[in-house]
Design a protein around this motif. Structure first.
Motif, PDB file in Angstrom:
ATOM      1  N   ASP A   1     -88.558 -27.640 -31.846  1.00 39.12           N
ATOM      2  CA  ASP A   1     -88.254 -27.102 -30.521  1.00 39.12           C
ATOM      3  C   ASP A   1     -89.206 -27.710 -29.487  1.00 39.12           C
ATOM      4  N   GLN A   2     -89.891 -26.877 -28.697  1.00 38.30           N
ATOM      5  CA  GLN A   2     -90.834 -27.377 -27.695  1.00 38.30           C
ATOM      6  C   GLN A   2     -92.276 -27.101 -28.113  1.00 38.30           C
TER       7      GLN A   2
ATOM      8  N   ASP B   1     -91.740 -22.187 -28.223  1.00 38.32           N
ATOM      9  CA  ASP B   1     -92.710 -22.763 -27.291  1.00 38.32           C
ATOM     10  C   ASP B   1     -94.129 -22.511 -27.785  1.00 38.32           C
TER      11      ASP B   1
ATOM     12  N   GLU C   1     -97.868 -22.756 -29.391  1.00 38.02           N
ATOM     13  CA  GLU C   1     -98.926 -23.753 -29.213  1.00 38.02           C
ATOM     14  C   GLU C   1    -100.064 -23.495 -30.204  1.00 38.02           C
TER      15      GLU C   1
ATOM     16  N   LYS D   1     -93.317 -17.783 -28.048  1.00 39.05           N
ATOM     17  CA  LYS D   1     -94.359 -18.227 -27.123  1.00 39.05           C
ATOM     18  C   LYS D   1     -95.764 -17.906 -27.636  1.00 39.05           C
TER      19      LYS D   1
END
Length: 221
Positions: A157-158, A176, A178, A194
């Motif tokens: 994905d991102q 998303d 990180e 996220k």
């Protein structure tokens, strides 16, 4: 040695064949020679020629780089690695082992992809990042800094893995999410949506970190 085709004009000696006018004036012909990749033994290799006619990096004859791929002069592909599609290799990028890069993926800087790792779609591996074993980097995912992704880990994905972070085992980083700093994610852990894992945090086992959760500092999950 680069050979540039001339116009074919000019005087010749008696008995010498006269070449007709070249239709590819200035065309670059691929160099071929024995080349040492990564200070290993010499192997047959050739320089890749990009679609725009510019000179690309060295490719071992045992490897494959499609004609649609763009390679910088210092990039290298060797062993049994394959690079397909419109992938882009810049800087001192290395793709080796049985690794596969495809789609519009980019391997940049001093990044390396090896083993049976795969990087595809619009994914980017840059800086001094290292992707190896059976790891997969797909979609618009980014692995940068000096991050390591190995084992059967997936980054998709991102999602982003950066700095000195490490993702291993069968870990999955998606959405998303990180992973940064000195963080480590391994085993069958999942960091999705996220969520963020940073600092010196560790996420292992079958842990699930999702939504907008943050795991930081020296925390262990």
């Amino acid at each position: 040695m680069i050979i540039r085709m001339g116009s074919g004009k000019g005087k010749t000696k008696r008995g010498q064949a006269v070449a007709g006018p070249s239709t590819n004036k200035g065309a670059v012909i691929a160099e071929r020679k024995s080349y040492s990749f990564n200070n290993s033994s010499m192997v047959p290799a050739h320089r890749h020629i990009n679609a725009d006619g510019t000179r690309g990096g060295w490719v071992a004859d045992s490897a494959f780089v499609a004609s649609t791929v763009w390679m910088g002069e210092n990039a290298k592909v060797y062993d049994e690695a394959q690079v397909h599609g419109h992938a882009k290799l810049t800087g001192m990028a290395r793709v080796h082992g049985q690794a596969r890069v495809s789609g519009r993926a980019a391997i940049e800087g001093q990044a390396q992809v090896e083993g049976k790792a795969e990087v595809s779609h619009n994914a980017v591996v840059s800086g001094g990042a290292y992707v190896y074993d059976n790891a997969t980097i797909f979609d618009n995912a980014v692995v940068k800094g000096v991050a390591l992704v190995c084992g059967k880990a997936k980054v998709e994905d991102q999602a982003q893995v950066s700095d000195k972070a490490q993702v291993s085992g069968k870990a999955q980083i998606s959405g998303d999410a990180e992973i940064s700093g000195l963080a480590q994610v391994g085993d069958s852990a999942c960091v999705i949506e996220k969520a963020q894992v940073f600092g010196a945090a560790k996420v292992f086992g079958a842990a699930l970190v999702k939504d907008t959760a943050e795991v930081s500092g020296n925390a262990e999950v």
